[in-house]
Design an enzyme around this catalytic site. Sequence first.
Site, short mmCIF file in Angstrom:
data_model
loop_
_atom_site.label_atom_id
_atom_site.label_comp_id
_atom_site.label_asym_id
_atom_site.label_seq_id
_atom_site.Cartn_x
_atom_site.Cartn_y
_atom_site.Cartn_z
N GLY A 29 0.82 -1.21 0.00
CA GLY A 29 0.00 0.00 0.00
C GLY A 29 0.84 1.25 0.00
N ASN A 30 0.21 2.38 0.26
CA ASN A 30 0.94 3.65 0.30
C ASN A 30 0.30 4.56 1.34
OD1 ASN A 30 -1.14 5.45 -1.08
ND2 ASN A 30 -0.86 3.85 -2.62
#
Length: 224
Positions: A29-30
Amino acid sequence: AAQLDLAGRRVVVTAGGTREPLDPVRFLGNRSSGRQGIALAEAATARGAEVVLIAAHLEVPAPAGVDLREVSTALQMQDAAALASEGADVVIMAAAVADYRPVEVSEGKIKKDERGDTMTLELVRNPDILAGLAAAKAPGQLVVGFAAETEPDRAAQLELGRSKLARKGADLLVLNRVGWSEGFATERNDITVLDAGADIVLEAVGSKLSVAHRILDVIAERLH
Ligand code: C5P
């Protein structure tokens, strides 16, 4: 803006950060919180637009009055964006989309005992949603991209923005600086907007909502 300058307009906004699963409990993810995209959706709604918000893992609630479509991965966002973009006047891609996803998603939890001390992940490129929508856009439709850069040098940042804008074929590109303490998950933003002629058409600093309104001023002007 006090006026309803987007009344009757259909606006699509993507926001948040995609998650690419590795196994049933893990993902790549980020740090995108979705705040700038949410602010754009909220501001466009206040200005009379009909807004579709394609949301991936928002950390804050979506605004009232939008047509919310929740997705998780880049491929899901691509499908939702393609569907929503049909007939839209404006498409704003504020989401942080994973550039790569794992080639394989494990059916069960990946176990360290089976992998040993090091493990290698093989990733495959995700489609560039923005470039795809820009290439397929209807006449009169405005496609707006974002570029979050960690490049500290202003001239180099503009250069990155200009080449990204050209490569993706967007009408406008919103550049913002991100780092460990800027951009993501903060309430404020510092942005520069480039147009397809590579000109700087807006520089704005302030709350994500005020920045959203300034960006929509540029968009509204170009729709007329
Ligand atoms: O190439 P980069 O990720 O910096 O480009 C950012 C812009 O492109 C954003 O508008 C983002 O939403 C969009 N993007 C996309 N699909 C991808 C990667 C980025 O639409 N796979």
